[in-house]
Design an enzyme around this catalytic site. Structure first.
Site, PDB file in Angstrom:
ATOM      1  N   CYS A   1       3.391  62.561 -27.785  1.00  0.00           N
ATOM      2  CA  CYS A   1       3.500  64.022 -27.646  1.00  0.00           C
ATOM      3  C   CYS A   1       4.159  64.693 -28.853  1.00  0.00           C
ATOM      4  CB  CYS A   1       4.255  64.383 -26.374  1.00  0.00           C
ATOM      5  SG  CYS A   1       3.366  63.884 -24.892  1.00  0.00           S
TER       6      CYS A   1
ATOM      7  N   HIS B   1       7.290  71.540 -27.116  1.00  0.00           N
ATOM      8  CA  HIS B   1       6.254  70.760 -26.437  1.00  0.00           C
ATOM      9  C   HIS B   1       6.258  71.098 -24.950  1.00  0.00           C
ATOM     10  CE1 HIS B   1       3.847  67.624 -24.865  1.00  0.00           C
ATOM     11  NE2 HIS B   1       4.847  66.942 -24.374  1.00  0.00           N
TER      12      HIS B   1
ATOM     13  N   ASN C   1       0.613  69.552 -19.474  1.00  0.00           N
ATOM     14  CA  ASN C   1       1.059  68.827 -20.674  1.00  0.00           C
ATOM     15  C   ASN C   1      -0.175  68.247 -21.368  1.00  0.00           C
ATOM     16  OD1 ASN C   1       2.012  66.986 -22.534  1.00  0.00           O
ATOM     17  ND2 ASN C   1       3.560  66.093 -21.172  1.00  0.00           N
TER      18      ASN C   1
HETATM   19  N1  COA Z   1       4.607  65.360  -5.768  1.00  0.00           N
HETATM   20  C1  COA Z   1       5.565  65.157  -4.850  1.00  0.00           C
HETATM   21  N2  COA Z   1       6.614  64.324  -5.049  1.00  0.00           N
HETATM   22  C2  COA Z   1       6.666  63.687  -6.234  1.00  0.00           C
HETATM   23  C3  COA Z   1       5.695  63.843  -7.229  1.00  0.00           C
HETATM   24  C4  COA Z   1       4.626  64.714  -6.956  1.00  0.00           C
HETATM   25  N3  COA Z   1       3.635  64.955  -7.834  1.00  0.00           N
HETATM   26  N4  COA Z   1       6.037  63.082  -8.286  1.00  0.00           N
HETATM   27  C5  COA Z   1       7.172  62.456  -7.973  1.00  0.00           C
HETATM   28  N5  COA Z   1       7.557  62.820  -6.712  1.00  0.00           N
HETATM   29  C6  COA Z   1       8.738  62.396  -5.979  1.00  0.00           C
HETATM   30  C7  COA Z   1       9.243  61.042  -6.406  1.00  0.00           C
HETATM   31  O1  COA Z   1       8.544  60.014  -5.738  1.00  0.00           O
HETATM   32  C8  COA Z   1      10.666  61.126  -5.993  1.00  0.00           C
HETATM   33  O2  COA Z   1      10.744  60.882  -4.607  1.00  0.00           O
HETATM   34  P1  COA Z   1      11.970  60.050  -3.980  1.00  0.00           P
HETATM   35  O3  COA Z   1      13.189  60.863  -4.304  1.00  0.00           O
HETATM   36  O4  COA Z   1      11.630  59.992  -2.523  1.00  0.00           O
HETATM   37  O5  COA Z   1      11.960  58.732  -4.678  1.00  0.00           O
HETATM   38  C9  COA Z   1      11.050  62.579  -6.224  1.00  0.00           C
HETATM   39  O6  COA Z   1       9.802  63.290  -6.258  1.00  0.00           O
HETATM   40  C10 COA Z   1      11.782  62.812  -7.520  1.00  0.00           C
HETATM   41  O7  COA Z   1      11.123  62.084  -8.570  1.00  0.00           O
HETATM   42  P2  COA Z   1      11.471  62.334 -10.061  1.00  0.00           P
HETATM   43  O8  COA Z   1      10.620  61.454 -10.920  1.00  0.00           O
HETATM   44  O9  COA Z   1      12.960  62.236 -10.215  1.00  0.00           O
HETATM   45  O10 COA Z   1      10.988  63.855 -10.205  1.00  0.00           O
HETATM   46  P3  COA Z   1      11.319  64.880 -11.328  1.00  0.00           P
HETATM   47  O11 COA Z   1      11.947  66.087 -10.795  1.00  0.00           O
HETATM   48  O12 COA Z   1      12.001  64.203 -12.495  1.00  0.00           O
HETATM   49  O13 COA Z   1       9.854  65.335 -11.811  1.00  0.00           O
HETATM   50  C11 COA Z   1       8.419  64.874 -13.681  1.00  0.00           C
HETATM   51  C12 COA Z   1       8.935  64.385 -12.325  1.00  0.00           C
HETATM   52  C13 COA Z   1       7.445  63.874 -14.249  1.00  0.00           C
HETATM   53  C14 COA Z   1       7.716  66.202 -13.437  1.00  0.00           C
HETATM   54  C15 COA Z   1       9.632  65.084 -14.592  1.00  0.00           C
HETATM   55  O14 COA Z   1      10.451  63.944 -14.552  1.00  0.00           O
HETATM   56  C16 COA Z   1       9.272  65.332 -16.038  1.00  0.00           C
HETATM   57  O15 COA Z   1       8.714  66.369 -16.380  1.00  0.00           O
HETATM   58  N6  COA Z   1       9.660  64.415 -16.916  1.00  0.00           N
HETATM   59  C17 COA Z   1       9.589  64.596 -18.354  1.00  0.00           C
HETATM   60  C18 COA Z   1       8.214  64.387 -18.893  1.00  0.00           C
HETATM   61  C19 COA Z   1       8.286  64.476 -20.374  1.00  0.00           C
HETATM   62  O16 COA Z   1       9.095  65.181 -20.946  1.00  0.00           O
HETATM   63  N7  COA Z   1       7.507  63.732 -21.057  1.00  0.00           N
HETATM   64  C20 COA Z   1       7.685  63.686 -22.494  1.00  0.00           C
HETATM   65  C21 COA Z   1       6.518  63.880 -23.240  1.00  0.00           C
HETATM   66  S1  COA Z   1       5.028  63.469 -22.434  1.00  0.00           S
END
Ligand code: COA
Length: 330
Positions: free
Chosen positions: A118, A246, A276
């Site tokens: 990215c 980004h 993204n």
């Molecule tokens: N819908 C519903 N629940 C979801 C889900 C979805 N699409 N994706 C994950 N969950 C759940 C998980 O299973 C977890 O459940 P649990 O607590 O029962 O285990 C809970 O939501 C929290 O998961 P988590 O991964 O901590 O969520 P988050 O708030 O961090 O959001 C992302 C996930 C991917 C959106 C977020 O982490 C993110 O944007 N990360 C950065 C990505 C990035 O910067 N990439 C860099 C360049 S590509």
């Protein structure tokens, strides 16, 4: 605000172009196949919809259209470097960029792919800026293009909701650091100890991402990188007209802006519409901001990316006022 003519040779951005696939996939449609819903996706990421290529359309196809659009935006029909930042090349060998160059009618242009996930577009901008400043080339197309629908597991709600397909490009030309469009400073970095956080495992077909770990690293690193780049460009953060980060997650952008004490209206975001798009993310956001009149000639733009590798990078650019050319294909 216009920078004074700097008197130092450098690269200037003279055009910006994009290509998005026509097919729109909204959160409700994604939720039909996965245990998720619009409210979760929107509140956690800011994403409302994303674009997806039709079967058979490749990264190279999107890159050609975005590259042609950037050339048109600059009023040019040739260049001597094509740099394609992508994680989803058309083939493992050869690189996709030479074919993109040929399809653009560019005879004998230097052409290569760059793999920085990215952060690829900012890495490409930095490399092309250095090559132009060093005299290695005169005019460079820097294209970020990715088709993550080809590497995302449709059954993985942690990634399937987050990514979209697209391409964006800028044309860089030899100029002066005081010209509108000037790239004033770039900074790149990496930390390979985090290479497991975003990866396609050697025995796997699909991308895996430890989202919450990446999230934390992204916020702190993007803020540090942006702050340092602004300082090296001689800018106070208060003078930054637009922060073009980004587009991985709206909450990441908001947190970084807060750390930099940038008001929300200076944060450029189009993640709601495109999700993204990996290497395409920053040029797509730039083009949308220019099309909406949110950035204009002489504005100070702070570009910052973070992604797999881990990699990151920032650039301080004075906007040229180029009219974006925004195209679509199937
Ligand atoms: N819908 C519903 N629940 C979801 C889900 C979805 N699409 N994706 C994950 N969950 C759940 C998980 O299973 C977890 O459940 P649990 O607590 O029962 O285990 C809970 O939501 C929290 O998961 P988590 O991964 O901590 O969520 P988050 O708030 O961090 O959001 C992302 C996930 C991917 C959106 C977020 O982490 C993110 O944007 N990360 C950065 C990505 C990035 O910067 N990439 C860099 C360049 S590509």
């Amino acid at each position: 605000m216009s920078a004074a003519r700097g008197g130092r040779a450098g690269a200037v951005v003279t055009g910006v172009g994009t290509c998005l696939p026509e097919t729109v996939v909204d959160n409700d449609e994604v939720s039909r196949h996965l245990d998720t819903d619009h409210a979760w996706i929107h509140s956690r990421t800011g994403i409302e919809r994303r674009r997806r290529v039709s079967p058979g359309t490749t990264t190279g196809d999107l890159a050609v259209t975005a590259g042609a659009a950037a050339l048109k935006s600059a009023g040019r029909d040739d260049c001597d470097l094509v740099l394609l930042a992508t994680t989803t090349p058309d083939r493992r060998c050869p690189a996709t960029a030479p074919r993109v160059a040929s399809r653009l009618g560019l005879r004998a242009a230097a052409a290569f792919d760059l793999a920085a996930v990215c952060s690829g577009f900012v890495y490409g901008l930095s490399v092309a800026d250095a090559m132009i400043t060093a005299g290695t080339c005169d005019r460079a197309l820097v294209i970020g293009a990715d088709v993550y629908s080809s590497i995302v597991d449709p059954d993985d709600r942690g990634t399937a909701v987050v990514f979209g397909d697209g391409a964006g490009a800028v044309l860089l030309e030899r100029g002066d650091t005081g010209d509108p469009g000037a790239v004033l400073h770039t900074e790149l970095g990496s930390d390979g100890t985090g290479d497991e956080l975003i990866t396609i495992p050697p025995d796997g077909a699909y991308l895996t991402m430890r989202g919450s770990d990446v999230y934390t690293r992204a916020v702190t690193t993007m803020a540090e990188s942006a702050r340092s780049t602004a300082a090296h460009a001689g800018w106070d953060l208060a003078d930054v007209d637009a922060f073009v980060g980004h587009q991985a997650n709206l909450r990441i952008l908001t947190s970084v802006a807060k750390r930099l004490r940038l008001p929300p209206e200076r944060v450029v975001s189009n993640i709601a519409d495109v999700a993204n798009t990996a290497a395409a993310s920053i040029p797509l956001a730039l083009a949308d901001a220019a099309a909406q009149g949110r950035i204009g000639s002489g504005d100070r733009l702070l570009l910052t990316a973070f992604g797999g590798g881990l990699t990151w990078g920032s650039a301080a650019v004075v906007w040229s006022g180029a009219e974006p050319v925004q195209d679509q294909r199937s």
